[in-house]
Scaffold this motif. Structure first.
Motif, mmCIF file in Angstrom:
data_model
loop_
_atom_site.group_PDB
_atom_site.id
_atom_site.type_symbol
_atom_site.label_atom_id
_atom_site.label_comp_id
_atom_site.label_asym_id
_atom_site.label_seq_id
_atom_site.Cartn_x
_atom_site.Cartn_y
_atom_site.Cartn_z
ATOM 1 N N ASP A 194 0.863 -1.185 0.000
ATOM 2 C CA ASP A 194 0.000 0.000 0.000
ATOM 3 C C ASP A 194 0.899 1.234 0.000
ATOM 4 N N TYR A 195 1.182 1.762 -1.180
ATOM 5 C CA TYR A 195 2.120 2.869 -1.350
ATOM 6 C C TYR A 195 1.345 4.141 -1.656
ATOM 7 N N TYR A 196 1.298 5.049 -0.709
ATOM 8 C CA TYR A 196 0.518 6.294 -0.810
ATOM 9 C C TYR A 196 -0.938 6.013 -1.157
ATOM 10 N N GLY A 197 -1.507 4.994 -0.510
ATOM 11 C CA GLY A 197 -2.912 4.670 -0.679
ATOM 12 C C GLY A 197 -3.234 3.865 -1.924
ATOM 13 N N THR A 198 -2.218 3.467 -2.675
ATOM 14 C CA THR A 198 -2.443 2.702 -3.906
ATOM 15 C C THR A 198 -1.728 1.359 -3.812
ATOM 16 N N PRO A 199 -2.438 0.241 -4.055
ATOM 17 C CA PRO A 199 -1.749 -1.050 -4.074
ATOM 18 C C PRO A 199 -0.751 -1.073 -5.240
ATOM 19 N N THR A 200 0.525 -1.199 -4.916
ATOM 20 C CA THR A 200 1.590 -1.128 -5.918
ATOM 21 C C THR A 200 2.433 -2.391 -5.853
ATOM 22 N N PRO A 201 2.692 -3.035 -7.002
ATOM 23 C CA PRO A 201 3.565 -4.219 -7.008
ATOM 24 C C PRO A 201 4.958 -3.864 -6.476
ATOM 25 N N ILE A 202 5.517 -4.758 -5.705
ATOM 26 C CA ILE A 202 6.841 -4.523 -5.108
ATOM 27 C C ILE A 202 7.886 -4.257 -6.183
ATOM 28 N N VAL A 203 7.790 -4.967 -7.304
ATOM 29 C CA VAL A 203 8.796 -4.805 -8.356
ATOM 30 C C VAL A 203 8.754 -3.407 -8.987
ATOM 31 N N GLN A 204 7.672 -2.652 -8.737
ATOM 32 C CA GLN A 204 7.599 -1.268 -9.226
ATOM 33 C C GLN A 204 8.103 -0.272 -8.189
#
Length: 186
Positions: free
Chosen positions: A44-54
Motif C-alpha cells: 500500500d504505497y501512498y494509498g495505492t496497491p503497488t507491485p513490489i517490483v515497481q
C-alpha cells in the motif's frame, strides 16, 4: 464469422490460458529464490496497491536469497508488511536499507504439497480450455442453425476445434510435468 476466423479466435483464447498458467507456475517457488514470487504481492504505497517490483530493485544474492532495495526508503516498512501479509511464508529481514528474503530448502512434504498445487492449477487450466471449446462449438452450431454452413462443415469444424483443444490440453500436461519435475528435484 468465417470458420478460419473462429479457429484463430479459439487458439488465441487458449493461448491466453496457457500464458496465464505459465505465469501462475512462475509464482510458485521451487527451491530457488526468484523475483517472480513477488509478482502478486502489492504494498500500500501512498494509498495505492503497488507491485513490489515497481517500488524496488529485486536481485538474487545467491540461490536462496532475494535482496529487495526500495528506491524510496520510506517504502521499506510498507514492503515488509506486504510480504508478511502475503502467503509467501517467509519472514523478511530488514536492515534499514534493504530487505532480505531467505528461502529455506524445501522439505519433502512441502514439495509434495506444491506438486498437488501444480496439478490443481493444471486441472483448472484444462477446464478453461474445455470451456473455450464449448463456446466455439456453440458458435459453430449457431452458424449451422442460421444456414451459414452445411452440416458437413459443422462436423468438420467440430472435429477441428476438438483437435485444437487436444493440442492445448497436451501442452498443459507437458507444462505441468516440467513444473512438477522442477519442484521434486533435489
Amino acid at each position: 464469422m468465417e470458420l478460419n476466423e473462429l479457429y484463430d479466435k479459439t487458439k488465441e483464447r487458449m493461448n491466453k490460458t496457457i500464458k496465464s498458467l505459465r505465469s501462475e507456475y512462475d509464482s510458485i517457488r521451487a527451491g530457488r529464490a526468484s523475483a517472480k514470487v513477488l509478482d502478486k504481492i502489492n504494498a500500500d504505497y501512498y494509498g495505492t496497491p503497488t507491485p513490489i517490483v515497481q517500488m524496488a530493485s529485486v536481485s538474487n544474492a545467491d540461490a536462496r536469497t532475494l535482496v529487495i532495495q526500495p528506491w524510496d526508503k520510506s517504502a521499506l516498512s510498507l514492503i515488509v508488511k506486504a510480504i508478511q501479509a502475503s502467503d509467501l511464508g517467509i519472514n523478511p529481514q530488514n536492515d534499514g536499507t534493504v530487505i532480505r528474503l531467505n528461502f529455506p530448502a524445501l522439505t519433502e512434504e512441502r514439495r509434495k504439497q506444491l506438486a498437488k498445487d501444480v496439478s490443481k492449477t493444471s486441472e483448472e487450466a484444462k477446464i478453461a480450455i474445455r470451456q473455450i471449446r464449448r463456446d466455439s462449438i456453440d458458435k459453430v452450431k449457431a452458424m449451422k442453425k442460421s444456414s451459414e454452413i452445411t452440416e458437413d462443415d459443422q462436423k468438420a469444424a467440430e472435429g477441428e476445434i476438438q483437435d485444437i483443444t487436444d493440442d492445448f490440453i497436451k501442452q498443459i500436461g507437458e507444462i505441468e510435468k516440467e513444473k512438477t519435475a522442477e519442484i521434486m528435484e533435489i
